[in-house]
Scaffold this active site. Structure first.
Site, short mmCIF file in Angstrom:
data_model
loop_
_atom_site.label_atom_id
_atom_site.label_comp_id
_atom_site.label_asym_id
_atom_site.label_seq_id
_atom_site.Cartn_x
_atom_site.Cartn_y
_atom_site.Cartn_z
N TYR A 56 0.86 -1.19 0.00
CA TYR A 56 0.00 0.00 0.00
C TYR A 56 0.89 1.23 0.00
O TYR A 56 1.86 1.30 0.76
CB TYR A 56 -0.91 0.01 1.24
CG TYR A 56 -2.36 -0.13 0.87
CD1 TYR A 56 -2.98 0.86 0.14
CD2 TYR A 56 -3.08 -1.26 1.22
CE1 TYR A 56 -4.31 0.73 -0.24
CE2 TYR A 56 -4.40 -1.40 0.84
CZ TYR A 56 -5.01 -0.40 0.11
OH TYR A 56 -6.31 -0.53 -0.25
N GLU A 58 -0.37 4.87 -0.39
CA GLU A 58 -1.12 6.12 -0.56
C GLU A 58 -0.17 7.31 -0.40
O GLU A 58 0.65 7.35 0.52
CB GLU A 58 -2.27 6.21 0.45
CG GLU A 58 -3.41 5.31 0.05
CD GLU A 58 -4.59 5.36 1.01
OE1 GLU A 58 -4.57 6.14 1.97
OE2 GLU A 58 -5.55 4.60 0.78
N ASP A 202 -7.42 14.18 -24.52
CA ASP A 202 -7.49 12.76 -24.16
C ASP A 202 -6.87 11.98 -25.32
O ASP A 202 -7.52 11.76 -26.35
CB ASP A 202 -8.95 12.35 -23.93
CG ASP A 202 -9.07 10.90 -23.48
OD1 ASP A 202 -8.12 10.12 -23.70
OD2 ASP A 202 -10.12 10.54 -22.92
N THR A 228 -4.61 6.67 -21.40
CA THR A 228 -4.41 5.33 -20.88
C THR A 228 -3.02 4.88 -21.33
O THR A 228 -2.38 5.52 -22.16
CB THR A 228 -5.47 4.34 -21.39
OG1 THR A 228 -5.50 4.41 -22.82
CG2 THR A 228 -6.84 4.65 -20.83
N LYS A 231 -2.99 1.16 -24.91
CA LYS A 231 -3.46 1.07 -26.30
C LYS A 231 -2.23 1.13 -27.21
O LYS A 231 -1.43 0.21 -27.18
CB LYS A 231 -4.49 2.17 -26.57
CG LYS A 231 -5.74 2.03 -25.67
CD LYS A 231 -6.80 3.05 -26.01
CE LYS A 231 -8.08 2.83 -25.22
NZ LYS A 231 -8.14 3.59 -23.97
N ARG A 237 -2.71 -2.14 -18.31
CA ARG A 237 -3.96 -1.39 -18.16
C ARG A 237 -3.77 -0.35 -17.07
O ARG A 237 -3.68 -0.67 -15.90
CB ARG A 237 -5.10 -2.32 -17.76
CG ARG A 237 -5.37 -3.47 -18.71
CD ARG A 237 -5.81 -2.98 -20.07
NE ARG A 237 -7.09 -2.35 -20.02
CZ ARG A 237 -8.19 -2.81 -20.61
NH1 ARG A 237 -8.15 -3.93 -21.30
NH2 ARG A 237 -9.32 -2.16 -20.54
N1 DSN Z 1 -11.44 1.78 -24.20
C1 DSN Z 1 -12.08 2.61 -25.12
C2 DSN Z 1 -11.97 2.10 -26.51
O1 DSN Z 1 -12.15 0.91 -26.77
O2 DSN Z 1 -11.74 2.91 -27.38
C3 DSN Z 1 -13.49 2.79 -24.72
O3 DSN Z 1 -13.55 3.29 -23.42
#
Ligand code: DSN
Length: 422
Positions: A56, A58, A202, A228, A231, A237
């Site tokens: 942990y 924090e 984003d 994120t 991708k 993730r």
């Molecule tokens: N994860 C996103 C996508 O598949 O583009 C959707 O939130």
């Protein structure tokens, strides 16, 4: 699953182990075209499954609410430094659990419930968390939404400006989940400046392209970059928020203690490794190959008679509009799945059909590029898609099975990173 790969899991929980093994086979044998997915490296997989999980933490490096952080602090500081170096930002927060919490932290940092916020409408290619009604961001805030032009499928920057000046939103989001074209961050910055809004890029879908120099960077134009890490960036993730120094405190406070508890340290480690990989020359080549493959695939799909939203792509993503075909998106996506080609059905701009049964199919090239497929393979991929959609229209399961065999054959020749069975 080979006993040597996950021996403890196999012996403790053979049922669960069998699901993982089946997923390994599926990911090895299929042509994965979902544009938000990828294959992480074996190193990222290993880092994500370490004993860092047991801690942990924090707080932030050097300012924790728990002791025993000697190593965790080094892991998180390394991830932060690598993010700052790769994207050229003053400040990086690597703790958001994923993209939606990252975006929610941005709201918490800069807006109050009821404030007006602006983003691209979900059916136009935006994301749920950009103020769409069914998301908390669209019910706790007053979301106003922009879209694309019906005639071009491109963002209508004049309409964005008109809406921003009329509504003066606290936040403007640019970026999305089904945008096949380059985002003009400078144009958004000008609009946000005129409207007095905080501008958030984003870049979840295109972070790896930005890191590899295959898409312009928003860093000099926007207040906050949200992404994120799993991708095109090819990490675990997770998510990151990046900003100029002036916003660092607000962002950090919003992530913790505002929204989250302890960071997922094993994920932070995986992010650090992915950022290291993304800083290598081979990743620059990868990012450019993703785009080259997408352009080649788009051209081949057009030759096969498909309509593409905006007529093609500038990035990793292609949105096929099946309105003119006998087969809607969901039926096409399910037929493609039976043919070993994994996609997702998706709304297209001005879709006459419902989101759960829309007119489009969304595809992309990050995963196939990670396996080493190149532009020469794209006509074959387009041919498989065309034959699968045709087979779906005719209910021809034999044709789908034949395509699946061809797909499996080709995939066997292109091992996937991180998978033992390829
Ligand atoms: N994860 C996103 C996508 O598949 O583009 C959707 O939130």
């Amino acid at each position: 699953m080979s006993a040597s790969r996950h021996p403890a899991l196999l012996s403790t929980d053979p049922e669960l182990a069998s699901f993982v093994a089946a997923e390994e086979v599926l990911q090895a044998q299929t042509l994965r075209l979902i544009p938000s997915e990828n294959y992480v490296s074996a190193a990222v997989l290993e880092a994500s499954g370490t004993v860092l999980q047991n801690k942990y933490s924090e707080g932030y490096p050097g300012r924790r609410y728990y002791e025993g952080q000697q190593n965790i602090d080094r892991v998180e500081a390394l991830a932060i430094e690598r993010a700052k170096g790769l994207f050229g930002v003053d400040h990086a927060n690597v703790q958001p659990y994923s993209g939606s919490p990252a975006n929610l932290a941005v709201y918490l940092a800069f807006a109050k419930p009821g404030d007006t916020v602006m983003g691209m409408a979900l059916p136009m290619g935006g994301h749920l968390t950009h103020g769409w009604g069914v998301s908390a961001t669209g019910s706790w805030f007053r979301g106003v939404q922009y879209g694309v032009r019906a005639d071009t499928g491109l963002i209508d920057y004049d309409a964005v400006r008109d809406l921003a000046l009329a509504e003066r939103p606290k936040l403007i989001f640019c970026g999305g989940t089904a945008l096949p074209r380059t985002i003009d961050f400078a144009a958004f910055a000008e609009i946000a400046r005129e409207a007095g809004s905080i501008l958030v890029a984003d870049v979840a879908h295109i972070a790896g392209l930005i890191a590899g120099g295959a898409h312009p960077s928003p860093v000099d134009h926007v207040d906050v970059v949200s992404t994120t890490t799993h991708k095109t960036l090819r990490g675990p993730r997770g998510a990151m928020l990046m900003c100029r120094e002036e916003h660092a405190r607000a962002i950090d406070k919003a992530v913790f203690p505002g929204l989250q508890g302890g960071p997922h340290n094993q994920t932070t480690a995986g992010i650090a490794v992915a950022l290291h990989e993304a800083a290598q020359p081979s990743f620059t080549a990868y990012a450019h190959q993703v785009v080259a493959n997408a352009k080649a695939l788009a051209a081949a799909l057009l030759q096969n008679g498909f309509d593409l939203v905006s007529g093609g792509t500038d990035n990793h993503l292609i949105l096929i509009d099946l309105t003119g075909k006998d087969v809607p998106g969901k039926i096409a996506a399910k037929a493609l799945d039976r043919a070993g080609i994994v996609v997702n059905y998706n709304t297209v701009p001005f879709d006459p059909r419902k989101p759960f049964d829309p007119s489009g199919v969304r595809i992309g090239t990050p995963s196939l590029t990670s396996r080493g497929l190149s532009t020469e393979h794209m006509p074959l991929v387009a041919d498989w898609i065309a034959r699968s959609v045709d087979a779906a229209a005719k209910g021809d399961e034999q044709a789908l099975a034949a395509i699946r065999a061809e797909v499996t054959d080709l995939m066997a020749a292109f091992p996937a990173p991180g998978l033992p069975l390829s």
